[in-house]
Write a protein that holds these residues in place. Sequence first.
Motif, PDB file in Angstrom:
ATOM      1  N   GLY A 118      -5.501   3.739   8.604  1.00 53.58           N
ATOM      2  CA  GLY A 118      -4.363   4.520   9.129  1.00 53.58           C
ATOM      3  C   GLY A 118      -4.309   5.958   9.324  1.00 53.58           C
ATOM      4  N   GLY A 119      -5.460   6.465   9.274  1.00 54.62           N
ATOM      5  CA  GLY A 119      -5.709   8.120   9.425  1.00 54.62           C
ATOM      6  C   GLY A 119      -5.515   8.451  11.005  1.00 54.62           C
ATOM      7  N   GLY A 120      -5.474   7.590  11.929  1.00 57.85           N
ATOM      8  CA  GLY A 120      -5.438   7.922  13.236  1.00 57.85           C
ATOM      9  C   GLY A 120      -6.715   8.710  13.927  1.00 57.85           C
ATOM     10  N   LYS A 121      -7.621   8.518  13.525  1.00 55.57           N
ATOM     11  CA  LYS A 121      -8.789   9.476  13.622  1.00 55.57           C
ATOM     12  C   LYS A 121      -9.824   8.434  14.386  1.00 55.57           C
ATOM     13  CE  LYS A 121      -7.354  13.285  11.817  1.00 55.57           C
ATOM     14  NZ  LYS A 121      -6.913  14.294  12.738  1.00 55.57           N
ATOM     15  N   LYS A 122     -10.448   8.946  15.524  1.00 52.52           N
ATOM     16  CA  LYS A 122     -11.342   8.248  16.315  1.00 52.52           C
ATOM     17  C   LYS A 122     -12.821   8.144  15.574  1.00 52.52           C
ATOM     18  CE  LYS A 122     -13.669   8.540  20.981  1.00 52.52           C
ATOM     19  NZ  LYS A 122     -14.667   8.739  20.387  1.00 52.52           N
ATOM     20  N   PHE A 123     -13.418   7.250  15.517  1.00 53.86           N
ATOM     21  CA  PHE A 123     -14.835   7.211  15.219  1.00 53.86           C
ATOM     22  C   PHE A 123     -15.885   7.180  16.180  1.00 53.86           C
ATOM     23  CE2 PHE A 123     -13.847   2.846  15.162  1.00 53.86           C
ATOM     24  CZ  PHE A 123     -15.055   1.908  15.670  1.00 53.86           C
ATOM     25  N   ASP A 124     -17.064   7.459  16.058  1.00 58.67           N
ATOM     26  CA  ASP A 124     -18.169   7.199  16.875  1.00 58.67           C
ATOM     27  C   ASP A 124     -18.335   5.790  17.419  1.00 58.67           C
ATOM     28  OD1 ASP A 124     -20.580   7.502  18.500  1.00 58.67           O
ATOM     29  OD2 ASP A 124     -21.915   8.113  16.772  1.00 58.67           O
ATOM     30  N   TRP A 125     -17.855   5.544  18.529  1.00 57.93           N
ATOM     31  CA  TRP A 125     -17.635   4.255  19.132  1.00 57.93           C
ATOM     32  C   TRP A 125     -19.224   3.566  19.275  1.00 57.93           C
ATOM     33  CZ3 TRP A 125     -13.756   5.487  23.329  1.00 57.93           C
ATOM     34  CH2 TRP A 125     -12.328   5.733  22.624  1.00 57.93           C
ATOM     35  N   TYR A 158       0.949  -1.087  -0.122  1.00 61.74           N
ATOM     36  CA  TYR A 158       0.059   0.013  -0.071  1.00 61.74           C
ATOM     37  C   TYR A 158       0.811   1.175   0.090  1.00 61.74           C
ATOM     38  CZ  TYR A 158      -3.723   3.022   1.104  1.00 61.74           C
ATOM     39  OH  TYR A 158      -5.045   3.746   1.209  1.00 61.74           O
ATOM     40  N   GLU A 159       1.260   1.692  -1.190  1.00 58.41           N
ATOM     41  CA  GLU A 159       2.425   2.628  -1.363  1.00 58.41           C
ATOM     42  C   GLU A 159       1.729   4.192  -0.875  1.00 58.41           C
ATOM     43  OE1 GLU A 159       3.541   2.581  -5.481  1.00 58.41           O
ATOM     44  OE2 GLU A 159       4.470   0.575  -5.240  1.00 58.41           O
ATOM     45  N   LYS A 160       0.270   4.292  -0.811  1.00 61.47           N
ATOM     46  CA  LYS A 160       0.156   5.450  -0.146  1.00 61.47           C
ATOM     47  C   LYS A 160       0.206   5.764   1.152  1.00 61.47           C
ATOM     48  CE  LYS A 160      -3.992   5.823  -3.378  1.00 61.47           C
ATOM     49  NZ  LYS A 160      -5.576   6.019  -3.325  1.00 61.47           N
ATOM     50  N   SER A 161       0.675   4.745   1.965  1.00 66.83           N
ATOM     51  CA  SER A 161       1.176   4.730   3.498  1.00 66.83           C
ATOM     52  C   SER A 161       2.420   4.913   3.563  1.00 66.83           C
ATOM     53  CB  SER A 161       0.472   3.415   3.949  1.00 66.83           C
ATOM     54  OG  SER A 161       1.154   3.363   5.233  1.00 66.83           O
ATOM     55  N   ARG A 162       2.818   5.807   4.456  1.00 66.64           N
ATOM     56  CA  ARG A 162       4.342   5.900   4.818  1.00 66.64           C
ATOM     57  C   ARG A 162       4.999   5.003   5.748  1.00 66.64           C
ATOM     58  NH1 ARG A 162       4.215   8.006  10.376  1.00 66.64           N
ATOM     59  NH2 ARG A 162       2.172   8.829  10.786  1.00 66.64           N
ATOM     60  N   ARG A 163       3.958   3.862   6.105  1.00 66.48           N
ATOM     61  CA  ARG A 163       4.450   2.862   6.716  1.00 66.48           C
ATOM     62  C   ARG A 163       4.454   1.561   5.856  1.00 66.48           C
ATOM     63  NH1 ARG A 163       0.142   5.026   9.738  1.00 66.48           N
ATOM     64  NH2 ARG A 163       0.345   6.103  11.382  1.00 66.48           N
ATOM     65  N   ASN A 164       4.268   1.913   4.471  1.00 65.20           N
ATOM     66  CA  ASN A 164       4.376   0.653   3.662  1.00 65.20           C
ATOM     67  C   ASN A 164       5.579  -0.190   3.726  1.00 65.20           C
ATOM     68  OD1 ASN A 164       3.124  -0.964   1.448  1.00 65.20           O
ATOM     69  ND2 ASN A 164       4.532   0.027   0.260  1.00 65.20           N
ATOM     70  N   ASN A 165       5.511  -1.571   3.414  1.00 65.26           N
ATOM     71  CA  ASN A 165       6.546  -2.269   3.324  1.00 65.26           C
ATOM     72  C   ASN A 165       6.553  -3.357   1.978  1.00 65.26           C
ATOM     73  OD1 ASN A 165       8.519  -2.520   6.096  1.00 65.26           O
ATOM     74  ND2 ASN A 165       6.201  -2.275   6.575  1.00 65.26           N
TER      75      ASN A 165
END
Length: 212
Positions: A137-144, A33-40
């Motif tokens: 991977g956006g690090g955003k909380k959703f409505d639990w 997933y090349e869009k991610s800075r954590r891609n391997n």
Amino acid sequence: MDTKIKICGLTNPAEVEFLADRNVKYAGIVMFYEKSRRNNSPETAKPIISALKELEKNGIIIEKVAVTVSPTLEQLKIIQKLGFDIIQIHGELKDEVVTNATIPIFRAYNLSSDLVKENLIDQPKIKGILFDGKVPGGGKKFDWSLLKKFDKKDKLIILAGGLDESNVADGIKEVSPDIVDVSSGVEYLDEGKAGKDPERIKAFINAVVQTK
């Protein structure tokens, strides 16, 4: 409740030693997933996988999770050959991938206001359902509260999206997940430093343990 921990987004084998805690049961490695800075790539993933296997010599078993977005059959085969224990799938879940998977699947959903639309809860290869924020991977909380009426049946529930040491206890109390998943929430706050922060990982683990 014994909530397990998944540390996601590993990018180098040095980070593996930060996970050497018996409460960490899963390690996520982003693949293809090349869009991610954590891609391997397979080449960069191999030493991370090797480092995780080294921990097993000390009795610390951490399952290796390949984190993917709409993986192809070819990518699945590479992931399985590399020795991953689980494949986590965001985006499209192709029938051929489900059919040919020889490792368990974590099916990931990125929530805004809609809950699960697929009727996959009875698919035996899907062992866990992961709920994340709107952007992978956006690090955003959703409505639990969206999860209150979700019937998990025999699946593991994995809570992700914007978790860190300050809010994971609230997430556990409200959702009662089997697994909590963190990535950006245990990275360095200093934007000039990349990768996982061992002190934030310790703080996250302690917050989970103290909630049990």
